[in-house]
Design a protein around this motif. Structure first.
Motif, short mmCIF file in Angstrom:
data_model
loop_
_atom_site.label_atom_id
_atom_site.label_comp_id
_atom_site.label_asym_id
_atom_site.label_seq_id
_atom_site.Cartn_x
_atom_site.Cartn_y
_atom_site.Cartn_z
N THR A 11 0.85 -1.21 0.00
CA THR A 11 0.00 0.00 0.00
C THR A 11 0.88 1.25 0.00
O THR A 11 0.55 2.26 -0.62
CB THR A 11 -0.91 0.02 1.25
N SER A 12 2.02 1.16 0.68
CA SER A 12 2.94 2.30 0.75
C SER A 12 3.58 2.58 -0.62
O SER A 12 4.03 3.68 -0.89
CB SER A 12 4.06 2.02 1.76
N MET A 13 3.62 1.55 -1.48
CA MET A 13 4.29 1.69 -2.78
C MET A 13 3.28 1.75 -3.94
O MET A 13 3.66 1.63 -5.11
CB MET A 13 5.22 0.48 -3.03
N ALA A 14 1.99 1.93 -3.59
CA ALA A 14 0.94 1.83 -4.61
C ALA A 14 0.84 3.09 -5.48
O ALA A 14 0.02 3.97 -5.24
CB ALA A 14 -0.41 1.54 -3.94
N GLY A 15 1.68 3.18 -6.49
CA GLY A 15 1.60 4.30 -7.44
C GLY A 15 2.73 5.30 -7.22
O GLY A 15 3.35 5.36 -6.16
N ILE A 16 2.93 6.11 -8.25
CA ILE A 16 4.08 7.04 -8.25
C ILE A 16 3.97 8.07 -7.12
O ILE A 16 4.96 8.41 -6.47
CB ILE A 16 4.20 7.75 -9.63
N GLU A 17 2.74 8.56 -6.85
CA GLU A 17 2.60 9.56 -5.77
C GLU A 17 3.06 8.98 -4.44
O GLU A 17 3.78 9.62 -3.67
CB GLU A 17 1.14 10.04 -5.68
N ARG A 18 2.62 7.74 -4.15
CA ARG A 18 3.03 7.08 -2.89
C ARG A 18 4.54 6.85 -2.88
O ARG A 18 5.20 7.01 -1.85
CB ARG A 18 2.30 5.73 -2.72
N ILE A 19 5.09 6.47 -4.01
CA ILE A 19 6.54 6.20 -4.07
C ILE A 19 7.33 7.50 -3.82
O ILE A 19 8.36 7.49 -3.15
CB ILE A 19 6.92 5.54 -5.42
N ARG A 20 6.78 8.63 -4.28
CA ARG A 20 7.44 9.92 -4.01
C ARG A 20 7.45 10.21 -2.51
O ARG A 20 8.41 10.74 -1.96
CB ARG A 20 6.71 11.06 -4.74
N VAL A 21 6.35 9.86 -1.84
CA VAL A 21 6.27 10.07 -0.39
C VAL A 21 7.30 9.18 0.32
O VAL A 21 8.01 9.62 1.22
CB VAL A 21 4.83 9.77 0.12
N VAL A 22 7.39 7.92 -0.14
CA VAL A 22 8.37 6.99 0.44
C VAL A 22 9.78 7.55 0.26
O VAL A 22 10.61 7.51 1.18
CB VAL A 22 8.23 5.58 -0.20
N ALA A 23 10.06 8.10 -0.93
CA ALA A 23 11.40 8.65 -1.19
C ALA A 23 11.72 9.74 -0.17
O ALA A 23 12.85 9.83 0.34
CB ALA A 23 11.46 9.21 -2.62
N ARG A 24 10.71 10.55 0.19
CA ARG A 24 10.96 11.61 1.19
C ARG A 24 11.20 11.02 2.57
O ARG A 24 12.01 11.55 3.35
CB ARG A 24 9.79 12.60 1.20
N GLN A 25 10.50 9.93 2.88
CA GLN A 25 10.75 9.27 4.18
C GLN A 25 12.19 8.77 4.24
O GLN A 25 12.86 8.87 5.27
CB GLN A 25 9.85 8.06 4.38
N VAL A 26 12.64 8.20 3.12
CA VAL A 26 14.00 7.67 3.07
C VAL A 26 15.00 8.83 3.18
O VAL A 26 15.99 8.76 3.92
CB VAL A 26 14.22 6.86 1.76
N ARG A 27 14.72 9.92 2.47
CA ARG A 27 15.62 11.07 2.51
C ARG A 27 15.76 11.60 3.94
O ARG A 27 16.85 11.97 4.38
CB ARG A 27 15.10 12.19 1.58
N ARG A 28 14.66 11.61 4.69
CA ARG A 28 14.68 12.08 6.08
C ARG A 28 15.73 11.32 6.89
O ARG A 28 16.52 11.91 7.62
CB ARG A 28 13.29 11.89 6.68
N GLU A 29 15.77 10.00 6.75
CA GLU A 29 16.73 9.19 7.51
C GLU A 29 18.15 9.33 6.94
O GLU A 29 19.11 9.40 7.69
CB GLU A 29 16.30 7.71 7.49
N TRP A 30 18.25 9.38 5.63
CA TRP A 30 19.56 9.49 4.96
C TRP A 30 20.24 10.81 5.34
O TRP A 30 21.44 10.86 5.57
CB TRP A 30 19.31 9.37 3.45
N LYS A 31 19.40 11.88 5.47
CA LYS A 31 19.95 13.20 5.81
C LYS A 31 20.60 13.23 7.18
O LYS A 31 21.42 14.08 7.49
CB LYS A 31 18.82 14.24 5.79
N LYS A 32 20.15 12.30 8.05
CA LYS A 32 20.72 12.26 9.41
C LYS A 32 22.12 11.65 9.37
O LYS A 32 22.76 11.51 10.40
CB LYS A 32 19.84 11.39 10.32
N GLY A 33 22.54 11.19 8.18
CA GLY A 33 23.86 10.58 8.05
C GLY A 33 23.85 9.07 8.21
O GLY A 33 24.90 8.44 8.25
#
Ligand code: ADP
Ligand code: ASP
Ligand code: MG
Length: 417
Positions: A11-33
């Motif tokens: 459900t979290s990966m259901a479509g490009i809009e959702r995948i864009r949201v997931v990418a931001r979640q990943v960026r949040r953690e990646w930004k912490k180093g």
């Protein structure tokens, strides 16, 4: 800096809009180093669609080719997430099952992970790249693609976390944690803060599909710190804590306070009754040996006592998907077993209550039977383990049974009406 695995379900990966949201979640953690590996599922509904294509092509499909087909859903989402990450300035690349590789057994459609080589991925993580790994897929020693069984991306995530010695494995899904029962059928269900591996394992194995059973077993064995949390919040904000799956030692004394931790149900079982089975030594073995030879798992078993007739009825359950095969196996062994008739029933549901508190408290089963009787719900079969009691009932009563038991064991959320 921590090493973390983030897993996102269908459900979290259901479509490009959702995948864009997931990418931001990943960026949040990646930004912490942090060094971040992401494990993804196929888009919600896609695996079902791919399974449907295989069945349509031939009901007797080759499981090796089935795996080639159904593994493709995760290939699509891993590539798309890498693209979405790059688009917001996060260096990322995908690592397909065969590229790492994720080594598995050759039990196609339900393969087991034997080991993951993370050397190349580790180098890319160390260089600051996010690794995107498709869940659910692997590779046999002969170089053929495998899949891990439905819901298997959870197991992929835990296996990647164990292999890369991650500090934690966060399973992002469409609910914000593990609840006392499926919150979609009981709105009064309560979120559990911490649950033991043992209880989660038992709950998952009796139907709480929030985590695949094997992922919990693997996390317990490898001591992976698992958290279940929601992917539906603001992706740039720190998410609210979800449910932590932890060892009994970590929970300590509080565990005994709670008698029942959760309730699960499973509609994917079917009941078979063999009538007038001869009441003599070896009769039951004669039924279950051919089923075992056909790799059909039997779950609940009830054998009635014969009253001077020299024969008895034997009832048991098998996975609903295996019912046709089970009936065929039994029909062929009819002469040897010597039963009168075979009575199948698919309109059943298994309802289970789970809790480690049961070890030190009596009366859990008695309460269950009493509460169900009070609502006129007939019990067709019973099984118990040290921390679980399961009953088989008619499917029509599933929701009612889960709701009344939830209330009876004091699990309803306090603010519920
Ligand atoms: P994903 O696609 O993220 O892997 P799943 O559909 O496999 O998600 O699992 C999440 C679903 O599990 C929830 O939507 C919920 O309906 C169901 N579920 C069943 N039992 C529970 C439980 N005890 N706690 C939370 N969710 C549960
Ligand atoms: N896509 C696979 C399935 O639907 C694996 C998963 O989502 O965990 O079963
Ligand atoms: Mg799932």
């Amino acid at each position: 800096m921590a090493r973390i695995v983030m897993k996102f379900g269908g459900t979290s990966m259901a479509g490009i809009e959702r995948i864009r949201v997931v990418a931001r979640q990943v960026r949040r953690e990646w930004k912490k180093g942090h060094q971040v590996a992401v494990v993804v599922s196929a888009m919600s509904g896609d695996t079902d669609r791919l399974v449907g294509f295989c069945r349509e092509a031939s009901p007797l499909y080759d499981p090796r080719e089935y795996d080639v087909v159904v593994a493709s859903g995760e290939q699509v989402t891993s590539g798309l997430l890498a693209i979405a990450l790059q688009a917001i300035g996060v260096p990322a690349r995908s690592w397909l099952g065969w590229q790492l590789p994720v080594r598995t057994s050759d039990a196609h459609a339900s393969a087991r992970i034997r080991g993951i080589d993370t050397a190349a991925m580790d180098a890319s993580l160390a260089a600051g790249e996010v690794a995107v790994v498709p869940g659910f897929q692997g590779l046999t020693d002969e170089g053929r693609v495998t899949t891990l069984g439905r819901g298997g991306s959870d197991t992929s995530a835990v296996a990647v976390a164990a292999a890369m010695k991650a500090d934690r494995c966060d399973i992002y899904t469409d609910v914000d944690g593990v609840y006392t029962t499926d919150p979609r059928i009981v709105p009064r269900a309560r979120k559990i803060g911490r649950i033991t591996y043992e209880e989660m394992l038992e709950l998952a194995s009796v139907g709480a599909k929030v985590l695949q059973t094997r992922s919990v077993g693997l996390a317990m064995k490898e001591r992976v710190r698992v958290q279940v949390l929601s992917s539906f919040g603001d992706p740039d904000e720190e998410p609210a804590p979800g449910t932590f799956v932890v060892s009994e030692e970590e929970i300590g004394d509080q565990m005994e306070d709670q008698l029942i931790t959760g309730i699960a149900y499973d509609r994917n079982e079917a009941k078979i009754t063999l009538t007038a089975v001869p009441d003599k030594p070896g009769a039951v073995a004669g039924i279950f040996a051919p089923l075992a030879d056909a790799s059909i798992n039997v779950d609940m078993i009830v054998q009635n006592v014969a009253h001077g007739t020299g024969s008895t009825d034997v009832t048991f359950t098998v996975p609903a998907a295996e019912l046709t095969r089970a009936l065929d196996v039994l029909e062929r062994a009819k002469e040897t077993i010597g039963f009168a008739t075979l009575v199948p029933d698919t309109e059943v549901c298994k309802v289970s209550v789970v809790g480690v508190g049961m070890r030190s408290h009596a009366g859990v089963a008695a309460t269950m039977f009493d509460v169900l009787a009070g609502r006129g719900i007939n019990i067709l079969a019973i099984t118990t383990s040290e921390i679980k009691v399961s009953v088989l009932i008619h499917q029509d009563y599933t929701e009612l049974a889960v709701r009344v038991l939830h209330t009876a064991y004091g699990l309803d959320a306090e603010d519920a009406a």
